[in-house]
Motif scaffolding. Structure first.
Motif, mmCIF file in Angstrom:
data_model
loop_
_atom_site.group_PDB
_atom_site.id
_atom_site.type_symbol
_atom_site.label_atom_id
_atom_site.label_comp_id
_atom_site.label_asym_id
_atom_site.label_seq_id
_atom_site.Cartn_x
_atom_site.Cartn_y
_atom_site.Cartn_z
ATOM 1 N N ILE B 137 1.158 -1.487 0.240
ATOM 2 C CA ILE B 137 -0.231 -0.174 0.063
ATOM 3 C C ILE B 137 1.077 1.074 0.447
ATOM 4 N N VAL B 138 1.836 1.477 0.917
ATOM 5 C CA VAL B 138 2.819 2.393 0.947
ATOM 6 C C VAL B 138 3.491 2.240 -0.397
ATOM 7 N N GLU B 139 4.123 1.573 -1.045
ATOM 8 C CA GLU B 139 4.481 1.881 -2.095
ATOM 9 C C GLU B 139 4.071 2.221 -3.034
ATOM 10 N N GLU B 140 2.208 2.274 -3.454
ATOM 11 C CA GLU B 140 1.715 2.237 -4.137
ATOM 12 C C GLU B 140 0.998 4.014 -3.896
ATOM 13 N N ILE B 141 1.344 4.016 -3.039
ATOM 14 C CA ILE B 141 0.549 5.581 -2.844
ATOM 15 C C ILE B 141 1.787 6.436 -2.709
ATOM 16 N N ALA B 142 3.189 6.122 -2.994
ATOM 17 C CA ALA B 142 4.060 6.334 -2.583
ATOM 18 C C ALA B 142 4.629 7.331 -4.427
ATOM 19 N N LYS B 143 3.804 6.079 -5.507
ATOM 20 C CA LYS B 143 4.013 6.405 -6.599
ATOM 21 C C LYS B 143 3.086 7.650 -7.097
ATOM 22 N N HIS B 144 2.103 7.683 -6.442
ATOM 23 C CA HIS B 144 1.113 9.411 -7.114
ATOM 24 C C HIS B 144 1.335 10.729 -6.238
ATOM 25 N N LYS B 145 2.015 10.354 -5.036
ATOM 26 C CA LYS B 145 2.257 11.630 -4.246
ATOM 27 C C LYS B 145 2.537 13.014 -4.988
ATOM 28 N N GLY B 146 2.278 13.440 -4.454
ATOM 29 C CA GLY B 146 1.182 14.773 -4.695
ATOM 30 C C GLY B 146 0.321 15.052 -6.530
ATOM 31 N N LYS B 147 0.116 13.909 -6.165
ATOM 32 C CA LYS B 147 -1.539 14.349 -7.155
ATOM 33 C C LYS B 147 -2.525 13.894 -5.694
ATOM 34 N N LYS B 148 -3.537 13.736 -6.696
ATOM 35 C CA LYS B 148 -5.421 14.219 -5.440
ATOM 36 C C LYS B 148 -5.777 12.660 -5.281
ATOM 37 N N VAL B 149 -5.126 11.907 -3.883
ATOM 38 C CA VAL B 149 -4.872 10.533 -4.206
ATOM 39 C C VAL B 149 -6.304 10.006 -3.114
ATOM 40 N N ILE B 150 -6.447 9.086 -2.192
ATOM 41 C CA ILE B 150 -8.036 8.342 -1.511
ATOM 42 C C ILE B 150 -7.226 7.314 -1.263
ATOM 43 N N LEU B 151 -7.020 6.762 -0.268
ATOM 44 C CA LEU B 151 -6.648 4.874 -0.278
ATOM 45 C C LEU B 151 -7.590 4.963 0.521
ATOM 46 N N VAL B 152 -9.102 3.989 0.355
ATOM 47 C CA VAL B 152 -10.122 3.125 0.580
ATOM 48 C C VAL B 152 -9.595 1.883 1.380
ATOM 49 N N GLY B 153 -9.352 1.779 2.265
ATOM 50 C CA GLY B 153 -8.728 0.519 2.895
ATOM 51 C C GLY B 153 -10.629 -0.939 3.517
ATOM 52 N N SER B 154 -10.993 -2.166 3.334
ATOM 53 C CA SER B 154 -11.884 -2.620 4.355
ATOM 54 C C SER B 154 -11.308 -4.304 4.778
ATOM 55 N N ALA B 155 -11.931 -3.703 5.821
ATOM 56 C CA ALA B 155 -11.419 -5.118 6.916
ATOM 57 C C ALA B 155 -13.158 -4.776 7.514
ATOM 58 N N LEU B 156 -13.426 -7.056 7.232
ATOM 59 C CA LEU B 156 -13.961 -6.961 7.660
ATOM 60 C C LEU B 156 -14.206 -7.865 8.934
ATOM 61 N N MET B 157 -12.637 -8.074 9.441
ATOM 62 C CA MET B 157 -13.070 -8.707 10.993
ATOM 63 C C MET B 157 -12.414 -7.862 11.797
ATOM 64 N N THR B 158 -12.018 -8.563 13.236
ATOM 65 C CA THR B 158 -11.578 -7.252 14.442
ATOM 66 C C THR B 158 -10.003 -7.258 14.273
ATOM 67 N N THR B 159 -9.607 -8.186 13.739
ATOM 68 C CA THR B 159 -8.193 -9.188 13.707
ATOM 69 C C THR B 159 -7.744 -8.053 12.703
ATOM 70 N N SER B 160 -8.126 -8.109 11.674
ATOM 71 C CA SER B 160 -7.676 -7.496 9.935
ATOM 72 C C SER B 160 -7.703 -6.704 9.944
ATOM 73 N N MET B 161 -8.709 -5.536 11.113
ATOM 74 C CA MET B 161 -9.141 -3.976 10.896
ATOM 75 C C MET B 161 -7.628 -3.791 11.517
ATOM 76 N N LEU B 162 -6.932 -4.102 12.801
ATOM 77 C CA LEU B 162 -5.825 -3.602 13.903
ATOM 78 C C LEU B 162 -4.909 -3.236 12.423
ATOM 79 N N GLY B 163 -4.353 -3.900 11.257
ATOM 80 C CA GLY B 163 -3.910 -3.863 10.678
ATOM 81 C C GLY B 163 -3.836 -2.547 10.265
ATOM 82 N N GLN B 164 -4.640 -1.892 10.040
ATOM 83 C CA GLN B 164 -5.188 -0.065 9.877
ATOM 84 C C GLN B 164 -4.541 0.550 9.974
ATOM 85 N N LYS B 165 -4.008 0.181 11.920
ATOM 86 C CA LYS B 165 -3.433 1.084 12.360
ATOM 87 C C LYS B 165 -1.883 1.390 11.939
#
Lengths: 355, 218
Positions: B137-165
């Motif tokens: 994700i970081v690699e992808e966002i870095a490619k578009h630095k300086g442009k209008k970008v929104i990151l939209v992440g999804s997690a159904l489980m509490t365990t995977s949600m923790l990765g959003q932090k």
């Protein structure tokens, strides 16, 4: 210093709240139900009664004398023998022993025989064993013994069943195909439930429990209502208990109807008339617990929903009370302080006929 | 047919999930001289707002909202090239949405629906799929630095949600946090969680996600 009372969060965590905080949460939960279901608020007296129940000092509370209600058990035969995956306690015993323990030791007013997989479809290949066990249980028991399982229409979709999974089809925006898959699955589910119950009735069953109707959405409810209708026609005296899976009928299909009513989006008080129309004897409404809210919030909400369902229902309502439903916290073994308070509130305020 | 009648027709094709009709009405509106921006803002978006409100009110359900989104997509396929001409090749429009499901999680119905709704509302899309590690994700966002970008992440489980932090903190460590808006969704995600991890927003459902995304990209 302000007095604080011991409560729980919806996930079971112990919390302490003042009376003012309890009242605020009760009213907020009530308002949520009233708003979602377009149903009346509880009265001020009913809120006061809920506060009294929640703040009672005893760890365990009970209903007032004369207000006792029948207690019906689902999955009970497996609860003794099954492990935690089946909400059981893992004590080696036969299903007969489990059923008799509930009847003679735990005071169950009706009981149910259920298969360890606890869905109708997997009972088909072991139907001979189910029939024999039903017969033996009936020979040893007095209370009405039903056969019970979950309609669980998801088992008819790939990879568990023959019809393409609507989840996969919808992801590919094949909406019509997804709906057709649900309709085909519903036909098969209805047929299987009826076939299984023909066998169980031939083995002396007193009736059937539909446990968690609508777990796979409106198609699941559609199939279950048609199965109830067919069973009522074939067995005029069969006792049919129709218990729901959740408070809101999810619109996985969105356009399925029963008796001219769209099933998607129905709340408990709207589900009740359809269950009666199909031919059931007892309606088992459900209200889900929000794990991020307090027991007061959840109970205010659950009692508001169930009171409206009881008023709308022409059938006796046996509310689902257990982990994560009926204002009870979501714990594998729910705590007695929460279970007894929620049960008392359902009987004395919502007016349920049984649990 | 007057312009208003044309816009009403566009709106109705979305509300009634008329996929072919929506594409035809869009072409008809363009041929009559309406601009792509008018068609989207005053016709199609009005329909999406209505269907979104109906979804939130439990009057329509997942299949219906997906078909409305599909109708909107059919119109956008015609309108995107026209928009580029109207605004000029360098115009970024509402922006680029990078969508994904958090590592350890493969539940993607909600993710796909949100992605579709974002696309239908004019976002360019990079869909990274499911079970996506934060490094990617970081690699992808870095490619578009300086442009209008929104990151939209999804997690159904509490365990995977923790990765959003970790997603937010890793973007901050790489100096990318200020160049991207971050939205997270999924059953366990709450406003309190968004505030705790320093993301920008969440939404109740797919229809709401598109509205919120447009709002925070203003």
């Amino acid at each position: 210093m302000t007095t604080e009372y011991k409560l729980r969060m919806g996930d079971g965590k112990r919390i302490f709240m003042t009376k003012e905080q309890i009242v605020a949460d009760l009213k907020e939960g009530m308002a949520d139900a009233a708003d979602l279901g377009s149903i009346p608020d509880l009265s001020a007296d009913e809120i006061d009664k809920l506060v009294d129940i929640i703040t009672m000092p005893s760890r365990m509370v009970g209903v007032e004398q004369g207000m006792e209600v029948p207690v019906t058990h689902d999955i009970g035969t497996i609860r003794i023998d099954g492990d935690q995956g089946n909400s059981g306690v893992g004590i080696p015993s036969s299903r007969l022993v489990g059923a008799m323990m509930h009847e003679r030791a735990f005071g169950a007013d009706t009981m149910e025989l259920g298969h360890i997989d606890y869905s109708y479809k997997p009972a088909k290949p072991v139907i001979a064993q189910e029939m024999q066990t039903m017969e033996i249980c009936q020979q040893n028991m007095i209370v009405p013994l039903l056969y019970g399982a979950m309609p669980n229409m998801g088992l008819y979709y790939t990879p568990d069943g023959p019809f393409e999974n609507p989840g996969d089809l919808m992801k590919a925006f094949k909406i019509d195909e997804a709906r057709q898959s649900m309709e085909h699955s519903a036909e098969h589910l209805t047929r299987d439930i009826v076939w299984i119950m023909q066998k169980m009735m031939a083995s002396g069953s007193d009736g059937v429990n539909f446990d968690t109707i609508g777990a796979a959405g409106d198609g699941d409810m559609y199939a279950s209502l048609h199965a109830i209708e067919a069973l009522r026609k074939q067995f005029p005296d069969i006792y049919i208990e129709a218990g729901m899976a959740g408070e809101l009928m999810l619109g996985m299909h969105g356009e399925l109807e029963y008796d001219g009513t769209t099933l998607a989006g129905l709340w408990p008080h709207e589900q009740a008339p359809l269950v009666a129309k199909a031919g059931a004897n007892v309606f088992g409404p459900v209200v889900n617990t929000n794990t991020s809210k307090s027991a007061a919030w959840n109970l205010g909400r659950a009692v508001t929903f169930i009171k409206a369902a009881v008023e709308a229902s022409t059938l006796p309502c046996h509310v689902n009370m257990g982990m994560g439903v009926g204002g009870i916290p979501m714990l594998e073994t729910p705590t007695i302080d929460a279970v007894s308070r929620a049960s008392k509130a359902m009987v004395e305020i919502a007016g349920v006929d049984g649990i | 047919m007057s312009n208003q009648e044309m816009l009403d027709k566009l709106r109705d094709t979305i509300v009634t999930q008329n996929i072919n009709g929506c594409a035809e009405a869009t072409q008809e509106a363009l041929d009559s001289g309406m601009t792509a921006v008018e068609i989207i803002n005053d016709g199609l978006s009005v329909g999406m707002k209505i269907i979104g409100d109906k979804f939130e009110a439990a009057e329509v359900y997942l299949p219906q909202i997906m078909m409305s989104a599909k109708a909107m997509n059919a119109a956008m396929e015609i309108l995107v090239p026209v928009l580029a001409e109207e605004k000029g090749a360098d115009d970024e429009g509402v922006g680029l949405a990078v969508t994904y499901v958090q590592e350890g999680d493969i539940h993607d119905i909600g993710h796909r629906l949100v992605t579709t709704m974002l696309e239908a509302n004019g976002f360019r899309i990079i869909d990274m799929g499911v079970d996506v590690p934060n490094d990617n994700i970081v690699e992808e966002i870095a490619k578009h630095k300086g442009k209008k970008v929104i990151l939209v992440g999804s997690a159904l489980m509490t365990t995977s949600m923790l990765g959003q932090k970790d997603t937010v903190s890793m973007l901050a460590e790489e100096g990318l946090r200020d160049s991207v808006k971050i939205m997270f969704g999924g059953a366990p995600v709450s406003d309190a969680w968004i505030a705790e991890i320093g993301a920008d927003a969440t939404a109740e459902n797919a229809a709401d996600a598109a509205r919120v995304a447009l709002e925070i990209m203003k």
